[in-house]
Design an enzyme around this catalytic site. Structure first.
Site, PDB file in Angstrom:
ATOM      1  N   LYS A 114       0.820  -1.212   0.000  1.00  0.00           N
ATOM      2  CA  LYS A 114       0.000   0.000   0.000  1.00  0.00           C
ATOM      3  C   LYS A 114       0.853   1.260   0.000  1.00  0.00           C
ATOM      4  CE  LYS A 114      -2.181  -1.123   3.772  1.00  0.00           C
ATOM      5  NZ  LYS A 114      -1.499  -2.405   4.036  1.00  0.00           N
ATOM      6  N   ARG A 166      -9.651   1.805   9.982  1.00  0.00           N
ATOM      7  CA  ARG A 166      -9.259   0.439  10.335  1.00  0.00           C
ATOM      8  C   ARG A 166     -10.432  -0.364  10.879  1.00  0.00           C
ATOM      9  NH1 ARG A 166      -3.702  -0.465  10.593  1.00  0.00           N
ATOM     10  NH2 ARG A 166      -2.387   1.396  10.568  1.00  0.00           N
ATOM     11  N   ARG A 199      12.390  -8.791   2.644  1.00  0.00           N
ATOM     12  CA  ARG A 199      12.370  -7.348   2.379  1.00  0.00           C
ATOM     13  C   ARG A 199      13.423  -6.602   3.192  1.00  0.00           C
ATOM     14  NH1 ARG A 199       6.755  -4.240   3.444  1.00  0.00           N
ATOM     15  NH2 ARG A 199       7.255  -4.790   5.600  1.00  0.00           N
ATOM     16  N   ARG A 226      13.182  -4.597   8.933  1.00  0.00           N
ATOM     17  CA  ARG A 226      12.345  -4.337  10.101  1.00  0.00           C
ATOM     18  C   ARG A 226      12.409  -5.521  11.052  1.00  0.00           C
ATOM     19  NH1 ARG A 226       6.460  -1.910   8.676  1.00  0.00           N
ATOM     20  NH2 ARG A 226       6.037  -3.225  10.475  1.00  0.00           N
ATOM     21  N   ARG A 262       0.645 -10.225  12.722  1.00  0.00           N
ATOM     22  CA  ARG A 262       0.104  -8.989  12.145  1.00  0.00           C
ATOM     23  C   ARG A 262      -1.016  -9.292  11.150  1.00  0.00           C
ATOM     24  NH1 ARG A 262       5.588  -7.156   9.978  1.00  0.00           N
ATOM     25  NH2 ARG A 262       4.449  -5.590   8.797  1.00  0.00           N
TER      26      ARG A 262
END
Length: 218
Positions: free
Chosen positions: A14, A88, A127, A161, A172
């Site tokens: 996104k 959300r 990533r 991360r 998540r």
């Protein structure tokens, strides 16, 4: 004014697609986190409310977030807005719809970036980002250049991360499906929902989003 929401689980891309829309169409990305940080530093009445709540370690209320969005919309961004990280929940979706209606605006599209969970886990755990400019790389689909420098800013420091590991990502994803995925049915029922393949190449996903935004309005 064009107003869109990008929906999708963590790692669906996104942020990348929002950045491309900002660059290509002059849209403004309304990120909840960015707006809160900006307000906190602004010294305005709303900013003082945000700073006070955050200083107490409490969650910022939907009312405050809607107030921040109202301020941004009042500025009349010519290229339109992308809602990033909001809504959300169904209550937030109702609040946003009420705000837009009050201002004589409406959502043009809610674009769901659909992904396969297993493929997403494989992609996200590979990533990394440039420490200098935030450019995203992937060991599989977009490796860091062979000379070890970022193709965007020339930086040489890359990081992953801490929560880009399989266990954290699956947690998540579970949180997303519990709290946010009801929005998919909500916006489908309202006729706003359209979808693109979030696991496609970046340019292909961008083309799919552009095709949705360029559809004639009924």
């Amino acid at each position: 004014m064009t107003a869109i929401i990008l929906l999708g689980p963590p790692g669906a891309g996104k942020g990348t697609q929002a950045r491309l829309l900002v660059e290509a169409r002059g849209m403004v990305q309304l990120s909840t986190g960015d707006m809160l940080r900006e307000a906190q530093a602004s010294g305005t009445e709303m900013g003082k409310r945000v700073a006070d709540v955050m200083a107490r370690g409490e969650l910022v209320t939907d009312e405050i977030v809607i107030g921040l969005i109202r301020e941004k919309l009042d500025a009349g961004p010519a290229g339109g807005v992308i809602f990033d990280g909001f809504p959300r929940t169904l209550a937030q979706a109702d609040a946003l719809e009420a705000l837009l209606a009050e201002m004589g605006l409406a959502l043009d599209a809610v674009i769901e970036m659909r992904v396969d969970d297993e493929a997403l886990v494989a992609r996200i755990t590979a990533r990394s980002t440039c420490g200098g400019c935030g450019e995203v790389y992937n060991d599989i689909t977009k490796p860091i250049p062979a000379d070890g420098t970022c193709s965007t800013c020339g930086g040489t420091e890359f990081k992953r991360r801490a929560d880009d590991n399989e266990d954290s990502l699956r947690q998540r994803l579970m949180e997303y499906y519990k709290k946010t995925s009801p929005l998919i049915g909500y916006y489908y029922a309202k006729g706003h929902l359209q979808a693109v393949d979030g696991l496609g190449e970046i340019d292909a996903v961008a083309s799919g989003i552009a095709a949705i935004l360029d559809q004639p309005k009924s």
